[in-house]
Design an enzyme around this catalytic site. Structure first.
Site, PDB file in Angstrom:
ATOM      1  N   LYS A 202       0.869  -1.181   0.000  1.00 49.92           N
ATOM      2  CA  LYS A 202       0.000   0.000   0.000  1.00 49.92           C
ATOM      3  C   LYS A 202       0.906   1.230   0.000  1.00 49.92           C
ATOM      4  CE  LYS A 202      -3.822   2.213   2.484  1.00 49.92           C
ATOM      5  NZ  LYS A 202      -4.700   2.150   3.682  1.00 49.92           N
ATOM      6  N   LYS A 254      -2.094  -1.706  -3.707  1.00 54.50           N
ATOM      7  CA  LYS A 254      -2.957  -0.515  -3.730  1.00 54.50           C
ATOM      8  C   LYS A 254      -2.082   0.730  -3.793  1.00 54.50           C
ATOM      9  CE  LYS A 254      -6.460   1.803  -0.866  1.00 54.50           C
ATOM     10  NZ  LYS A 254      -7.215   1.767   0.405  1.00 54.50           N
TER      11      LYS A 254
END
Length: 330
Positions: A202, A254
Site C-alpha cells: 500500500k 494498492k
C-alpha cells in the site's frame, strides 16, 4: 519490379472478427472477481453523494443493504465495507471502531443477517476513519504513529469485525507485524475460518484524495512513515514475504493502475490469491474525463479493469464493480 511477397507472419489473422478475438483472448474479466467498496455513515437519513466521486455515496444502513443486494444480483463477488462515524464519536484511539454497535460493526452485522453467505463480506481493519487525528494507528506524545501499541488495537478490531459477521478482514494500516497479530487474535477467539486480506503493498499515494472525502478524514500531514514510498518496487516483495509468513490468505496491491509493475511482481511470487484496489483517484479521473466527453466511460471501465487482471490480480476492488458486472452481462 518484383512484387513484395508480403510479411511471413500475420498476427492480424487472429483479430479479424469478434469471435476470433474472443477465442484467443488471454485475459477474461468476470463479475465474480470484482469487489465493491462501500461507505456507511452514521447519523445521516439518506445516501449522501461524495462530490469528488460522482455516482458514489455514503450509505445509510438501509441503502447499504440495497446496494449490496444490487451488487450480488449483478454477480459481483464481494463487498468491502468502510465505516464513517460521526465527528463527535472520533477520539485519539479510535474507540468506535471497537464498539460492537459502532457504525462499521453494526453494518457488518446487518449485511451478514440480510445476505448470509450470498456474497463475501469484507471489512476494512484500520483506525484512520475512527481517530480524531486521522492516522491509521495510535499516535505517541511525539506525534509518531506507534507501531506496536497499534497492533494491540488491530487485534481487538479483528475479533470485533469477525463477531459482527465479516468473512474477510483487511488490515490496511501498513503496521509491521499486523497480519501475524490479526491471525493470532482471530484464532485465539475461535475465528479460525475468517480470512485475512493483507494490504501488502500500500503506497503513500496522491490517488487517495477523493477517499479522504468519502470517509470524512481528519488527517493532518501524511502517512509516509508507514505506507510505502512510490519510488520503491522491490520493497513490496519483502512485504509480501512477511505477510505470507505471518499467515495472509490473500494479498493486495494498492493503488492498482500506477503500480501494475508491482502487481505483476507480487503475482509472480505469491502462492495465495492476489488482489488490487482501483482506488478513488483512479475512479475520479475516469469520471472527470468522461464528463468532458474526452473518453468512452464504459469502454475505459472494462479496459482498466482488464489491465489490472492482466497484470496478475485475481481479485479487483473497484467502485465500478456493479457497473462493470452489468457491462459484462453478469
Amino acid at each position: 519490379m518484383t512484387a513484395y511477397p508480403g510479411p511471413p507472419e500475420r498476427p492480424r489473422r487472429l483479430r479479424g472478427t469478434p469471435a476470433l478475438r474472443r477465442l484467443v483472448s488471454q485475459t477474461r474479466l468476470h463479475p465474480a472477481e470484482l469487489v465493491l467498496p462501500v461507505f456507511v455513515r452514521d447519523g445521516i437519513t439518506g445516501p449522501e453523494p461524495i462530490g469528488s466521486m460522482p455516482g458514489v455515496v455514503q450509505h445509510t444502513p438501509t441503502s447499504l443493504v440495497a446496494a449490496a443486494r444490487e451488487a450480488v444480483e449483478a454477480g459481483v463477488g464481494g463487498i468491502m465495507v468502510f465505516g464513517v462515524p460521526r465527528a463527535q464519536d472520533k477520539d485519539a484511539v479510535g474507540s468506535v471502531g471497537l464498539d460492537p454497535d459502532g457504525v462499521l460493526n453494526a453494518a457488518l452485522r446487518t449485511l451478514r443477517t440480510e445476505l448470509g453467505d450470498d456474497t463475501v463480506i469484507m471489512s476494512d481493519l484500520c483506525l484512520d476513519e475512527f481517530t480524531d487525528h486521522g492516522h491509521c494507528g495510535l499516535v505517541d506524545d511525539a506525534g509518531r504513529v506507534d507501531n506496536d501499541s497499534t497492533l494491540e488495537v488491530y487485534a481487538r478490531m479483528a475479533v470485533a469485525q469477525a463477531e459482527a459477521g465479516a468473512h474477510v478482514v483487511g488490515p490496511s494500516g501498513m503496521m509491521d507485524g499486523q497480519v501475524r497479530v490479526v491471525r493470532q487474535a482471530l484464532d485465539a477467539a475461535g475465528h479460525q475460518d475468517i480470512s485475512v486480506l493483507a494490504y501488502t503493498a500500500k503506497y503513500a499515494s496522491g490517488f487517495y484524495g477523493p477517499f479522504r472525502e468519502a470517509v470524512a478524514s481528519t488527517l493532518q500531514g501524511d502517512r509516509a512513515t508507514y505506507q510505502q514510498d512510490p519510488a520503491n518496487r522491490t520493497e513490496s516483495l519483502r512485504e509480501l514475504r512477511l505477510d505470507l509468513e505471518e499467515g495472509a490468505d490473500m494479498v493486495m496491491v494498492k493503488p492498482a493502475l500506477p503500480y501494475l509493475d508491482v502487481l505483476s511482481d507480487v503475482a509472480a511470487q505469491s502462492d495465495v490469491p492476489v488482489a488490487a484496489y482501483q482506488v478513488s483517484g483512479e475512479y475520479a479521473m475516469i469520471e472527470a474525463a468522461a464528463s468532458q466527453g474526452l473518453l468512452d466511460r464504459d469502454r475505459m471501465v472494462i479496459e482498466t479493469l482488464t489491465s489490472i487482471r492482466r497484470a496478475g490480480a485475481q481479485v479487483v476492488l473497484s467502485y465500478y464493480a456493479t457497473t462493470a458486472a452489468r457491462l459484462l452481462g453478469g
